[in-house]
Motif scaffolding. Structure first.
Motif, PDB file in Angstrom:
ATOM      1  N   ALA A 181       0.831  -1.201   0.000  1.00 56.41           N
ATOM      2  CA  ALA A 181       0.000   0.000   0.000  1.00 56.41           C
ATOM      3  C   ALA A 181       0.864   1.248   0.000  1.00 56.41           C
ATOM      4  CB  ALA A 181      -0.932  -0.003   1.210  1.00 56.41           C
ATOM      5  N   GLY A 182       1.934   1.217   0.764  1.00 60.68           N
ATOM      6  CA  GLY A 182       2.837   2.360   0.819  1.00 60.68           C
ATOM      7  C   GLY A 182       3.546   2.608  -0.494  1.00 60.68           C
ATOM      8  N   ARG A 183       3.945   1.558  -1.171  1.00 61.15           N
ATOM      9  CA  ARG A 183       4.620   1.737  -2.456  1.00 61.15           C
ATOM     10  C   ARG A 183       3.694   2.359  -3.492  1.00 61.15           C
ATOM     11  NH1 ARG A 183       6.719  -3.436  -1.144  1.00 61.15           N
ATOM     12  NH2 ARG A 183       5.245  -4.432  -2.575  1.00 61.15           N
ATOM     13  N   LEU A 184       2.423   1.938  -3.479  1.00 57.98           N
ATOM     14  CA  LEU A 184       1.469   2.538  -4.408  1.00 57.98           C
ATOM     15  C   LEU A 184       1.295   4.018  -4.092  1.00 57.98           C
ATOM     16  CD1 LEU A 184      -0.569   2.425  -6.683  1.00 57.98           C
ATOM     17  CD2 LEU A 184      -2.259   1.503  -5.067  1.00 57.98           C
ATOM     18  N   TRP A 185       1.221   4.352  -2.827  1.00 60.78           N
ATOM     19  CA  TRP A 185       1.143   5.765  -2.431  1.00 60.78           C
ATOM     20  C   TRP A 185       2.349   6.541  -2.939  1.00 60.78           C
ATOM     21  CZ3 TRP A 185      -1.572   9.755  -0.936  1.00 60.78           C
ATOM     22  CH2 TRP A 185      -0.911  10.853  -0.387  1.00 60.78           C
ATOM     23  N   ASP A 186       3.531   5.992  -2.748  1.00 56.33           N
ATOM     24  CA  ASP A 186       4.755   6.670  -3.189  1.00 56.33           C
ATOM     25  C   ASP A 186       4.717   6.941  -4.687  1.00 56.33           C
ATOM     26  OD1 ASP A 186       5.613   6.453  -0.556  1.00 56.33           O
ATOM     27  OD2 ASP A 186       6.881   4.706  -0.942  1.00 56.33           O
ATOM     28  N   GLY A 187       4.198   5.970  -5.450  1.00 50.73           N
ATOM     29  CA  GLY A 187       4.099   6.160  -6.889  1.00 50.73           C
ATOM     30  C   GLY A 187       3.131   7.263  -7.256  1.00 50.73           C
ATOM     31  N   LEU A 188       2.025   7.347  -6.537  1.00 52.14           N
ATOM     32  CA  LEU A 188       1.051   8.406  -6.818  1.00 52.14           C
ATOM     33  C   LEU A 188       1.617   9.780  -6.476  1.00 52.14           C
ATOM     34  CD1 LEU A 188      -2.257   6.774  -5.597  1.00 52.14           C
ATOM     35  CD2 LEU A 188      -1.629   7.328  -7.930  1.00 52.14           C
ATOM     36  N   VAL A 189       2.395   9.849  -5.420  1.00 56.06           N
ATOM     37  CA  VAL A 189       3.036  11.120  -5.088  1.00 56.06           C
ATOM     38  C   VAL A 189       3.947  11.565  -6.227  1.00 56.06           C
ATOM     39  CG1 VAL A 189       4.709  12.236  -3.562  1.00 56.06           C
ATOM     40  CG2 VAL A 189       2.887  10.817  -2.593  1.00 56.06           C
ATOM     41  N   ALA A 190       4.711  10.621  -6.779  1.00 59.47           N
ATOM     42  CA  ALA A 190       5.596  10.954  -7.895  1.00 59.47           C
ATOM     43  C   ALA A 190       4.802  11.436  -9.103  1.00 59.47           C
ATOM     44  CB  ALA A 190       6.450   9.739  -8.260  1.00 59.47           C
ATOM     45  N   VAL A 191       3.687  10.766  -9.374  1.00 61.52           N
ATOM     46  CA  VAL A 191       2.826  11.172 -10.482  1.00 61.52           C
ATOM     47  C   VAL A 191       2.257  12.570 -10.238  1.00 61.52           C
ATOM     48  CG1 VAL A 191       0.540  10.720 -11.466  1.00 61.52           C
ATOM     49  CG2 VAL A 191       2.220   8.881 -11.336  1.00 61.52           C
ATOM     50  N   ALA A 192       1.739  12.794  -9.031  1.00 62.57           N
ATOM     51  CA  ALA A 192       1.105  14.074  -8.716  1.00 62.57           C
ATOM     52  C   ALA A 192       2.087  15.239  -8.816  1.00 62.57           C
ATOM     53  CB  ALA A 192       0.499  14.022  -7.318  1.00 62.57           C
TER      54      ALA A 192
END
Length: 210
Positions: free
Chosen positions: A180-191
């Motif tokens: 779950a944390g890795r997916l969050w990290d990826g979304l932060v990079a996208v955002a």
């Protein structure tokens, strides 16, 4: 509120209680709260308003149009609850409604709303909001806060991460733990990537509420 909570990054999350995909994403965000310094800020949108009003019902089957007409009920109750008890009640109420609608599969059970209101300590009289337009402006204002930014060619969930509104993530089942944390990290990079708009692939499975 504790100092730890004050240090957390608020993540606005717009949901319609009826949407199974938003429900799964919301459970993922609760997992992220456990391992990243974030805090969900629950807000409402309306699939009924989006599809029947903003999109003028274009391309809807008769069955889906009927579903969208019924979908006004739960989100209106959420709006009434927020007006009655403040926006902090939206998270617990969403969990109470969503668990019954999705995990328990009780989408056609008229007692769901009454049970959910009771679970979070709200008066059952708020259930009357389901068939009232009294709180529709509240719903529209919250809805527009997200969709004026993210656009009308998406649905729910919508998150705002570091100033950028994004549709999704659409995922099943909800990632747990560090996944779950890795997916969050990826979304932060996208955002945080200027000019980023879209990633997508066709869904090949039904929602899983495990």
């Amino acid at each position: 509120m504790s100092d730890t909570q004050l240090d957390r990054e608020a993540v606005p999350f717009w949901f319609d209680p009826l949407c199974p995909w938003a429900w799964i994403t919301s459970r993922w965000l609760l997992e992220v709260e456990k391992i990243r310094p974030v805090q969900a800020d629950w807000r409402i949108m309306s699939l009924s308003y989006l599809n029947l009003v903003q999109r003028e019902g274009q391309g809807l089957s008769d069955d889906y149009r009927e579903l969208m007409t019924k979908a006004w009920g739960p989100v209106r109750v959420c709006a009434a609850a927020a007006e009655h008890d403040g926006p902090a009640v939206l998270g617990p109420l969403y969990t109470a409604i969503g668990t019954r609608l999705h995990n328990q599969g009780r989408r056609d059970d008229p007692t769901v709303i009454f049970e959910a209101l009771a679970e979070v300590g709200l008066p059952e009289s708020l259930a009357a909001a389901a068939t009232s337009t009294e709180f529709d402006q509240f719903i529209k204002d919250s809805h527009h806060e997200a969709f004026d930014e993210v656009g009308l060619d998406v649905g729910t969930p919508v998150l705002r991460i570091r100033g950028t509104a994004l549709f999704g993530p659409v995922v099943t089942p909800a990632p747990r733990g560090e996944a779950a944390g890795r997916l969050w990290d990826g979304l932060v990079a996208v955002a945080e990537t200027d000019g980023f708009f879209e990633l997508k692939r066709s869904r090949d499975r039904k929602p899983s509420f495990e």
